[in-house]
Design a protein around this motif. Structure first.
Motif, PDB file in Angstrom:
ATOM      1  N   TYR A 558      16.872 -15.880 -14.897  1.00 45.00           N
ATOM      2  CA  TYR A 558      15.965 -16.195 -14.391  1.00 45.00           C
ATOM      3  C   TYR A 558      14.811 -17.357 -14.882  1.00 45.00           C
ATOM      4  O   TYR A 558      13.367 -17.066 -14.492  1.00 45.00           O
ATOM      5  CB  TYR A 558      14.852 -14.708 -14.831  1.00 45.00           C
ATOM      6  N   SER A 559      14.970 -18.145 -14.732  1.00 40.95           N
ATOM      7  CA  SER A 559      14.471 -19.519 -15.142  1.00 40.95           C
ATOM      8  C   SER A 559      13.691 -20.024 -14.226  1.00 40.95           C
ATOM      9  O   SER A 559      12.529 -20.648 -13.264  1.00 40.95           O
ATOM     10  CB  SER A 559      14.939 -20.664 -16.104  1.00 40.95           C
ATOM     11  N   LYS A 560      14.721 -19.705 -12.974  1.00 40.83           N
ATOM     12  CA  LYS A 560      13.968 -20.284 -11.167  1.00 40.83           C
ATOM     13  C   LYS A 560      13.473 -18.585 -10.546  1.00 40.83           C
ATOM     14  O   LYS A 560      13.416 -18.664  -9.917  1.00 40.83           O
ATOM     15  CB  LYS A 560      14.758 -20.822 -10.432  1.00 40.83           C
ATOM     16  N   TYR A 561      12.951 -17.635 -11.603  1.00 38.11           N
ATOM     17  CA  TYR A 561      12.354 -16.322 -10.828  1.00 38.11           C
ATOM     18  C   TYR A 561      11.412 -16.250  -9.641  1.00 38.11           C
ATOM     19  O   TYR A 561      10.958 -16.121  -9.193  1.00 38.11           O
ATOM     20  CB  TYR A 561      12.393 -15.338 -12.508  1.00 38.11           C
ATOM     21  N   TYR A 562      10.618 -17.562 -10.248  1.00 38.61           N
ATOM     22  CA  TYR A 562       9.167 -16.875  -9.700  1.00 38.61           C
ATOM     23  C   TYR A 562       9.550 -18.261  -8.326  1.00 38.61           C
ATOM     24  O   TYR A 562       8.071 -18.577  -8.014  1.00 38.61           O
ATOM     25  CB  TYR A 562       7.717 -18.621 -10.533  1.00 38.61           C
ATOM     26  N   GLN A 563      10.416 -19.480  -8.265  1.00 39.95           N
ATOM     27  CA  GLN A 563      10.254 -20.342  -7.481  1.00 39.95           C
ATOM     28  C   GLN A 563      10.860 -19.254  -6.095  1.00 39.95           C
ATOM     29  O   GLN A 563      10.736 -19.446  -5.592  1.00 39.95           O
ATOM     30  CB  GLN A 563      11.351 -21.434  -7.376  1.00 39.95           C
ATOM     31  N   GLN A 564      11.493 -18.302  -6.122  1.00 38.19           N
ATOM     32  CA  GLN A 564      11.666 -17.430  -4.850  1.00 38.19           C
ATOM     33  C   GLN A 564      11.114 -17.622  -3.750  1.00 38.19           C
ATOM     34  O   GLN A 564       9.892 -16.584  -3.700  1.00 38.19           O
ATOM     35  CB  GLN A 564      12.394 -15.808  -5.501  1.00 38.19           C
ATOM     36  N   ARG A 565      12.154 -17.368  -2.863  1.00 38.50           N
ATOM     37  CA  ARG A 565      10.988 -17.733  -1.590  1.00 38.50           C
ATOM     38  C   ARG A 565       9.861 -16.443  -0.909  1.00 38.50           C
ATOM     39  O   ARG A 565       8.814 -16.264  -0.390  1.00 38.50           O
ATOM     40  CB  ARG A 565      11.426 -18.473   0.091  1.00 38.50           C
ATOM     41  N   ARG A 566      10.164 -15.186  -1.838  1.00 39.06           N
ATOM     42  CA  ARG A 566       9.305 -13.178  -1.396  1.00 39.06           C
ATOM     43  C   ARG A 566       8.775 -13.680  -1.958  1.00 39.06           C
ATOM     44  O   ARG A 566       7.702 -12.746  -1.830  1.00 39.06           O
ATOM     45  CB  ARG A 566      10.723 -12.842  -1.678  1.00 39.06           C
ATOM     46  N   PHE A 567       8.233 -14.530  -3.376  1.00 44.12           N
ATOM     47  CA  PHE A 567       6.457 -15.029  -3.717  1.00 44.12           C
ATOM     48  C   PHE A 567       6.099 -15.232  -3.344  1.00 44.12           C
ATOM     49  O   PHE A 567       4.627 -15.785  -3.288  1.00 44.12           O
ATOM     50  CB  PHE A 567       6.398 -15.388  -5.294  1.00 44.12           C
ATOM     51  N   ASP A 568       6.629 -16.540  -1.707  1.00 43.19           N
ATOM     52  CA  ASP A 568       4.902 -16.501  -1.265  1.00 43.19           C
ATOM     53  C   ASP A 568       3.688 -16.136  -0.479  1.00 43.19           C
ATOM     54  O   ASP A 568       4.861 -15.234   0.458  1.00 43.19           O
ATOM     55  CB  ASP A 568       6.090 -17.947  -0.150  1.00 43.19           C
ATOM     56  N   LEU A 569       2.715 -16.199  -1.302  1.00 40.47           N
ATOM     57  CA  LEU A 569       2.171 -15.328  -0.045  1.00 40.47           C
ATOM     58  C   LEU A 569       1.473 -15.683   0.375  1.00 40.47           C
ATOM     59  O   LEU A 569      -0.399 -15.184   0.767  1.00 40.47           O
ATOM     60  CB  LEU A 569       1.710 -14.154  -1.524  1.00 40.47           C
ATOM     61  N   SER A 570       1.056 -16.815   1.430  1.00 35.82           N
ATOM     62  CA  SER A 570       0.558 -17.731   1.866  1.00 35.82           C
ATOM     63  C   SER A 570       0.020 -17.327   3.200  1.00 35.82           C
ATOM     64  O   SER A 570      -1.279 -17.270   2.502  1.00 35.82           O
ATOM     65  CB  SER A 570       1.188 -19.010   2.564  1.00 35.82           C
ATOM     66  N   GLU A 571       1.007 -16.604   3.728  1.00 35.51           N
ATOM     67  CA  GLU A 571       1.232 -16.216   5.057  1.00 35.51           C
ATOM     68  C   GLU A 571      -0.180 -14.460   4.605  1.00 35.51           C
ATOM     69  O   GLU A 571      -0.947 -14.489   6.071  1.00 35.51           O
ATOM     70  CB  GLU A 571       2.100 -15.575   5.779  1.00 35.51           C
ATOM     71  N   THR A 572       0.630 -14.015   3.576  1.00 34.10           N
ATOM     72  CA  THR A 572      -0.543 -12.807   3.566  1.00 34.10           C
ATOM     73  C   THR A 572      -2.080 -13.169   3.249  1.00 34.10           C
ATOM     74  O   THR A 572      -3.283 -12.645   3.553  1.00 34.10           O
ATOM     75  CB  THR A 572      -0.323 -12.317   1.939  1.00 34.10           C
TER      76      THR A 572
END
Length: 720
Positions: A558-572
């Motif tokens: 899970y070292s790249k867990y936070y890099q997953q695109r689904r966590f991008d909330l810019s549009e929100t």
């Protein structure tokens, strides 16, 4: 299970971590005398190895110390002053800008210049009084240190001649501060007049330069400063040339600087270090006035003898004439200090928490941390990491968490578990962090500021709602990071770099925290390798909203867990802000509209419209928000400061300690002066929300208690 010394020591641990404002030996359970100053040294833990922060503070360069509330800026200043006092090479002075502002609200001050009082408006007089009060506090701090030197560790001044020289010099400086000289500015006013009038008029002005002319010069210069700082209601008129030193002349700053240099020579000291705390509590206009009157003259003419050290909030400071490359600065928030990489931040921050807790518990409890923590299932290293995540390296927040742990665990002779810490974190969020919105929504205040608070509230709710949605939806995807989970951890999210300014208010108030930067994966038709920021919701907010914090495991999987695109909330973020406010050109012949995410760019050009090129753009808020704000302002019965005091008094009731709410302690909790606390409390007493008592065991020292009516009033306002 715990000895009396350990219980009382644990209380001192969290109380000293919670300390607001100026840190002194007395507040740390010592005494104010110089021979008791060692407690500041003994309790200090540097954020960097080898006293890295203190070394910067003790350098000969002008230095800006940046950090959010509670990060320990005042403690750093106190520790630096300790070294200056004990090393006997320099002098130091400390001024708290917020205390200066607070004191001005209730003290009867006078400029002793009748000519000005007939020309300036009360608000303008108040600004000049602010400078006078600052000078008074600054010099009083110098005198206190000189007296302390004579009476304690420093060399005694044995020469009567030398004594007389110091006394004479002190009286001379005090007189210059107390009696500003308006005649000093005649030459400047005349020069300005020459540049704006004809030759004939100039001769007339020079021949008739009077106190009245100078007074008008002061007024015009004030108008220029505040217009420059964005105070559009004060339109500059008559002066084309900015009088950068008109106020320095008025307050004899040049002469005072010369006298300070002479004082250094007489006392055989090399430099004077001036520590200015809470500088961001000044308005932008007041900062500009401080620079022109005091800081710029010191920086430009006396930097070899007088060293400025300024503490401020990130993004809430102006820099006057300080030249890039000629001053140093450091930001002590974990994200900025430890490398902007989440792995490094966690490692270095948990090490700081370890050193901090070990130091305090050893000093006050005469034992080790594992005396208070249950290590049967979790190691102390795991606790240190958890406490970092819960406090984000902010000592004040850590103090509040440990306070809850004492009330609910230690006071019952039990050891603290991970579950206890999580419960404490949620309680701190509910009682402190979350109430920020409740108090802002239901208190009196400035209409436009309230509008922005509602927008921020809507934004954090939208981001939390998306996090809860991801918690459920992500395990249904084929992504290997989520597919084997029952619920996804969704406490961390990504925001594109150009949007981070919209989260500054939420970050400042402790609702979200920057924890890392990443270069996102390339996507079709989008430019790759543009940094995005990873934020974490406040841990207490996550507990309250049932958002799973962190990542499933601290393993390579899970070292790249936070890099997953689904966590991008810019549009929100963009969609939420766009539905709440927009940018509109108020030029009647234009009326152009822009999306709110273009605000940073438009602000760079002083709100200029790209269509008509007029500086007439303004932010318009959604009608539902404006109507709600208007309605709440009509209903509001209390100021935010009154609600703050009621909240602190209520916290004194529920704690398991027997502390009394003295004005000084309330002020420390709220970062305001005890005099201001007393003044505000009078209104609460009149409303029967608070009662004033006297402590018979402590020389009849006054303290306050919240009444039942006060408790009910507070509970209807705050959802706690």
């Amino acid at each position: 299970m715990y000895s009396q010394e350990q219980r009382e020591g644990f209380i001192r641990v969290y109380e000293t971590l919670k300390l607001y404002k100026r840190i002194t030996p007395k507040k740390l359970n010592g005494e104010e005398s110089i021979d008791k100053q060692n407690i500041i040294k003994d309790l200090y833990v540097d954020l960097l190895p080898n006293k890295g922060i203190i070394r910067k503070l003790l350098s000969d360069e002008t230095f800006i110390l940046l950090g959010r509330r509670g990060t320990g800026k005042s403690t750093l200043f106190a520790r630096a002053q300790y070294d200056i006092i004990t090393q006997r090479k320099n002098l130091s002075a400390y001024v708290n800008a917020k205390s200066v502002v607070d004191d001005m609200k209730f003290q009867n001050n006078s400029l002793n210049i009748p000519d000005l009082e007939g020309v300036l408006e009360s608000e303008q007089l108040g600004r000049l009084l602010l400078i006078k009060k600052f000078l008074n506090d600054l010099f009083e701090s110098i005198v206190v240190e000189l007296k302390r030197e004579e009476q304690n560790l420093f060399e005694k001044i044995t020469s009567r001649f030398r004594d007389n020289r110091i006394d004479s010099l002190i009286k001379r400086i005090e007189d210059k501060i107390e009696n500003p000289d308006i005649l000093n500015i005649n030459s400047i006013v005349s020069k300005q007049t020459r540049e704006t009038e004809t030759t004939n008029k100039t001769k007339s002005a020079e021949a008739g330069a009077t106190g009245s002319t100078s007074a008008n010069g002061v007024k015009d210069a004030l108008v220029k400063i505040y217009a420059k700082a964005g105070y559009k209601k004060e339109i500059a008129s008559g002066l084309e040339n900015e009088s950068l030193n008109i106020f320095a002349k008025l307050f004899n700053v040049g002469d005072i600087i010369s006298d300070i240099k002479q004082l250094l020579d007489i006392t055989s000291r090399d430099k004077l270090y001036i520590f200015i705390d809470d500088f961001s509590e000044l308005t932008e206009g007041d900062m500009e006035l401080f620079y022109q009157t005091l800081l710029n003259p010191i920086y430009n003419s006396a930097r070899d003898e007088i060293v400025l050290k300024i503490a401020a909030y990130p993004g809430r400071i102006t820099y006057g004439e300080l030249e890039a490359g000629k001053y140093d600065s450091i930001q002590i928030d974990a994200f900025e200090l430890y490398g902007q990489n989440i792995v490094e931040i966690e490692r270095k921050s948990s090490d700081f928490i370890r050193r901090l807790i070990k130091n305090r518990i050893s000093f006050y409890c005469k034992t080790t941390p594992d005396t208070f923590f249950d290590t049967s299932e979790h190691s102390m290293e795991e606790y240190y990491l958890l406490l970092f995540e819960a406090s984000m390296n902010i000592p004040r927040t850590l103090g509040h968490i440990l306070s809850q742990c004492y009330d609910n665990v230690v006071s019952y002779d039990k050891k603290i578990t991970k579950s206890d810490i999580l419960n404490a974190v949620e309680m701190v969020y509910r009682k402190i962090t979350k109430t920020y919105f409740d108090k802002e929504h239901k208190s009196q205040g400035v209409y436009k500021e309230k509008l922005d608070v509602y927008t921020q509230h809507n934004l954090i709710e939208a981001l939390c709602e998306m996090a809860l949605e991801l918690k459920v939806e992500l395990p249904k995807t084929n992504n290997q990071h989520f597919s084997k989970l029952e619920y996804a951890h969704s406490s961390h999210f990504q925001i594109r770099a150009e949007l981070v300014s919209f989260l500054e208010s939420l970050e400042f108030n402790g609702l979200v925290h920057k924890v890392s930067t990443i270069a996102p994966k390339s996507t079709k038709n989008k430019k790759a390798n543009i940094d995005v920021f990873i934020y974490a919701f406040d841990y207490g907010l996550c507990q309250f909203n049932k958002i799973l914090y962190g990542r499933p495991e601290r393993t390579s999987r899970y070292s790249k867990y936070y890099q997953q695109r689904r966590f991008d909330l810019s549009e929100t973020l963009i969609n939420t802000l766009s539905s709440n406010k927009k940018i509109v050109c108020k030029n009647a012949d234009c009326g152009a509209q822009y999306d709110i995410n273009e605000l940073p760019m438009i602000e760079q050009f002083d709100m200029m419209c790209r269509k008509c090129y007029q500086k007439t753009c303004e932010v318009d808020y959604d009608e539902s928000i404006t109507e709600l704000v208007k309605e709440n302002l009509k209903k509001a019965q209390f100021t935010k400061e009154e609600l703050d005091i009621l909240q602190v008094l209520e916290m004194y009731v529920v704690t398991s300690t027997n502390f009394k709410a003295y004005p000084l302690e309330i002020g420390q909790e709220l970062d305001i002066s005890y005099q201001l606390v007393s003044r505000i409390a009078r209104g609460l007493i009149d409303s029967e929300l608070v009662i004033r008592k006297e402590d018979k065991t402590n020389n009849n020292r006054p303290y306050y208690e919240i009444t039942e009516k006060g408790k009910k009033t507070l509970s209807t306002i705050l959802e706690i």
